[in-house]
Design an enzyme around this catalytic site. Structure first.
Site, PDB file in Angstrom:
ATOM      1  N   ASP A 472     -26.532 -26.219 -16.367  1.00 26.07           N
ATOM      2  CA  ASP A 472     -26.482 -25.617 -17.699  1.00 26.07           C
ATOM      3  C   ASP A 472     -27.445 -26.328 -18.647  1.00 26.07           C
ATOM      4  OD1 ASP A 472     -25.628 -23.868 -19.664  1.00 26.07           O
ATOM      5  OD2 ASP A 472     -23.501 -24.254 -19.328  1.00 26.07           O
ATOM      6  N   ASP A 536     -23.397 -15.373 -21.233  1.00 24.66           N
ATOM      7  CA  ASP A 536     -22.070 -15.982 -21.357  1.00 24.66           C
ATOM      8  C   ASP A 536     -20.976 -14.954 -21.625  1.00 24.66           C
ATOM      9  OD1 ASP A 536     -22.486 -18.619 -20.759  1.00 24.66           O
ATOM     10  OD2 ASP A 536     -22.774 -19.266 -22.824  1.00 24.66           O
TER      11      ASP A 536
END
Length: 733
Positions: A472, A536
């Site tokens: 990430d 997301d």
């Protein structure tokens, strides 16, 4: 020459005797080369003086003789326009003012404030073609400069271009721009590129091609949610299936420039390159700089034709994933930071029971990480939460037949961490920089910081035999400096080196690229990773659009999409389980939901949905992707047709109400017109109730049997779906 033959033989270069074609008798004594593959031709002419000029990029021109090259050169030589230069001027691979080019320059630099306008010279021996790889190599010189350029045309008809600049002078050179450009046809009249934000990535924006030099810059230190993604110029009215298009994508995860120039006196060009901040790239004598690859694609079959070329090019890579893409359960929206062994083991058992194949432990496992304000950078297992390390949960996961993966955010550090307290000098930004999620970036151009991350991550990969890393990156980079100089470009190169070293040390390790969701989706990061997290948001309504446009560049197997909870974490919108399953089916599928809270009926639905994905993924992840015209702005239809045309699957999804009281017939191209096909809803997913008083008769009967020609030209009557419903059809010869 047909595209089929071009792909099958993949000769790359027009050559009568296994050597590149060359012109013989041009007025200026120049040379011409033609790259050829996948139904695409690129004709490049080298004059006696100056850099090469692209005479043609687009549809394959067939077998051209030496005299044809001369005539083509003459046909493409522009006359002198009124109120312009006194003689015709070239449009080169690196256009500049010395050529008479008045658009954005392909090269810009200075030495101690003195602007550089190089007079490039290229010897014939320095204009070489590699027959085996379909690559043209150029070596050009100017006082104090050496330019090496590569143009590679692959079997899918995708052209990749990169430049390398060497400072051969005695003084430092400050580089401001080095970009790749290609000409497009005069028929180009519309422009498409993309914007976006967190949880709404890759939003298309389209308009007429206007005169002038127009630039999209990204200055976020990563690809960005608002990345142009791909710059597309096309003929009027182009759509998914029709129109001639010219496109460029920059295979790069740092700051970028996308540009197109439509000048009154010149052919239109499009291009891309790295955005270089003042003083960022200063080359000492003997130093060099290589650009990221600009990836150029032409299509005469609309946007799906562009996508098909991108997909075939990616699938031909040696590094492309070959194993079936496993069903993933990611723990983030199931447990967030509340890590508890019993809870996670229960989650793992439930996941294995419904067919999950990979279990990924997300954020919260490392030292001091009870929320997102502390712990980043301290890559050791938290002994308070995990007194025996992660071994108990890893053993449980593996005993259930699943792979195990782990979340990292290696490039970042919280000020509240042992690492930041021990090495404040490793921060890429000064402490006065505005905070972002309570974190800053590490300067990976520092060898000590680089080595720390490589050693820390490798130790965990070895100890737990990790199958997978979710990598990430959760903030844009602002004021990213090294010793006072802008440092985004070198930092991005260092991130790439770190990923490359990890893959070298752990060849079986798979890595997912995530960056606040979809803020790092590009072919540069995908040279080093195995899939991207597209967004997301797991809201299936939002995901339909996000995935549709991500599919312009990437095939389904590289796009992660998960079944989220009944009410989306990001939008608070509720969606049915069947709709969520159908959305994630056309991707690299998974789950991000506390499935221990599911009812037995919901677990049965998940089990069947996963079985459907596992049965169809061999087709979904190898076939040709299409985006079908439904005649209804509230409905999307996505198809995948197998290369042998024996098998296809189609998802029809409604995201908004439409103007019609009756659904249209769905036409599915790409099948064998002379063969008969059985058409039926996939058996694992229920047929949605829809809004029809009486559904189409064939739905009640359960199937149709029709020739491929009828399916493509007449179509299949659909039920009138309600918003938030999807129908998945299977078509088999």
């Amino acid at each position: 020459m047909t595209e089929t033959r071009a792909v099958a033989e993949a000769p790359h270069l027009r050559r009568p005797d296994q050597s590149p074609r060359e012109s013989d008798g041009l007025d200026d004594g120049g040379k011409t080369r033609m790259l050829w593959a996948g139904g695409v031709s690129v004709v490049v002419h080298l004059p006696e003086r100056g850099l090469p000029e692209v005479l043609h990029w687009g549809r394959d021109l067939g077998d051209l003789g030496h005299g044809d090259f001369e005539q083509l050169r003459r046909a493409r030589t522009r006359p002198v326009s009124p109120s312009a230069l006194d003689a015709p001027w070239p449009l080169t691979l690196v256009p500049g003012e010395h050529d008479g080019w008045e658009g954005r320059p392909g090269f810009a630099a200075h030495r101690a404030g003195r602007a550089q306008y190089p007079r490039w010279t290229v010897a014939d021996s320095e204009f070489e073609t590699d027959v085996d790889t379909g690559t043209l190599h150029l070596r050009a010189e100017a006082p104090g400069l050496l330019l090496r350029s590569e143009l590679h045309l692959d079997d899918a008809g995708v052209l990749r271009m990169a430049h390398t600049l060497v400072n051969t002078g005695d003084e430092p050179l400050s580089l401001a721009a080095l970009e790749a450009v290609m000409p497009v046809d005069d028929r180009a009249a519309e422009v498409l590129d993309f914007t976006g934000r967190w949880t709404r990535e890759r939003v298309p924006q389209r308009g007429p091609l206007a005169q002038g030099s127009r630039v999209r810059e990204t200055r976020r230190g990563r690809t960005g949610h608002d990345s142009p993604f791909a710059l597309v110029l096309g003929t009027p009215g182009f759509d998914a299936a029709a129109g001639e298009l010219w496109a460029v994508h920059l295979a790069w995860s740092g700051d970028a420039v996308y540009r197109h120039d439509a000048l009154p006196e010149a052919r239109t060009v499009l291009g891309a390159g790295p955005l270089l901040r003042p003083g960022e790239i200063d080359l000492a004598p003997g130093e060099s700089f290589r650009t990221p690859e600009a990836v150029f694609v032409w299509s005469d079959r609309g946007l799906d034709g562009l996508g098909d070329r991108f997909h075939r090019s990616l699938r031909a890579r040696p590094s492309h994933p070959r194993e079936p893409r496993p069903v993933v359960l990611n723990t983030w929206e199931a447990v967030y930071f509340k890590h508890d062994l019993h809870r996670l083991e229960t989650l793992a058992r439930t996941a294995a029971d419904i067919g999950v194949e990979r279990f990924v432990l997300d954020d919260g496992w490392f030292r001091g990480r009870r929320d997102d304000r502390a712990g980043l950078g301290d890559w050791t297992v938290d002994p308070e939460v995990w007194p025996q390390g992660l071994h108990p949960v890893v053993r449980t996961v593996r005993s259930l037949g699943m792979q195990f993966g782990l979340w990292f955010e290696p490039e970042m550090v919280n000020p509240d961490s042992d690492l930041a307290r021990r090495h404040p000098e490793w921060l890429l930004q000064p402490p006065s920089t505005r905070a972002w999620r309570g974190q800053y970036a590490l300067d990976l151009t520092r060898p000590d910081a680089f080595r720390y991350l490589l050693d820390s991550i490798s130790a965990l990969v070895r100890e737990y035999e990790l199958d997978y890393i979710k990598w990430d990156q959760n903030r844009d980079l602002i004021e990213a400096v090294h010793h006072g100089r802008a440092n985004v470009h070198r930092h991005t190169e260092a991130v790439y080196r770190l990923l490359d070293r990890l893959r070298d040390l752990h060849p079986s390790l798979e890595i997912e690229s995530c960056a606040s969701g979809g803020a790092r989706v590009d072919l540069g990061i995908l040279d080093r990773t195995d899939r991207v997290w597209a967004s997301d948001t797991n809201d299936p309504i939002e995901r339909l659009a996000i995935q549709r446009w991500t599919e312009l560049l990437l095939p389904l197997e590289l796009i992660g999409s998960h079944i989220g909870p009944p009410t989306a974490h990001t939008t608070h919108r509720a969606a049915s389980l069947d709709f969520r399953i159908a959305t994630s089916l056309f991707a690299s599928a998974g789950i991000e939901w506390d499935i221990t809270s599911c009812t037995p009926a919901e677990l049965d639905r998940l089990r069947l949905g996963i079985a459907c994905y596992r049965r169809l993924r061999g087709l979904l992840h190898t076939g040709t992707l299409g985006h079908l015209d439904t005649g209804d702005d509230g409905t999307t239809a996505t198809s995948v047709v197998g290369d042998d045309r024996d098998h296809a699957v189609v998802r029809v999804a409604r995201h908004a109400t439409g103007n019609r009281a009756l659904a249209t017939a769905l036409r599915v191209p790409g099948l064998d017109p002379g063969s008969r096909y059985r058409v039926a809803p996939v058996p694992e997913l229920p047929v949605p109730r829809g809004l029809d008083e009486v559904p189409p008769p064939w739905i009640e009967h359960g199937e149709l049997c029709l020739p491929g020609s009828v399916i493509a030209e007449v179509g299949i009557q659909l039920p009138l779906l309600a918003p938030g419903e999807a129908l998945v059809l299977e078509i088999a010869r």
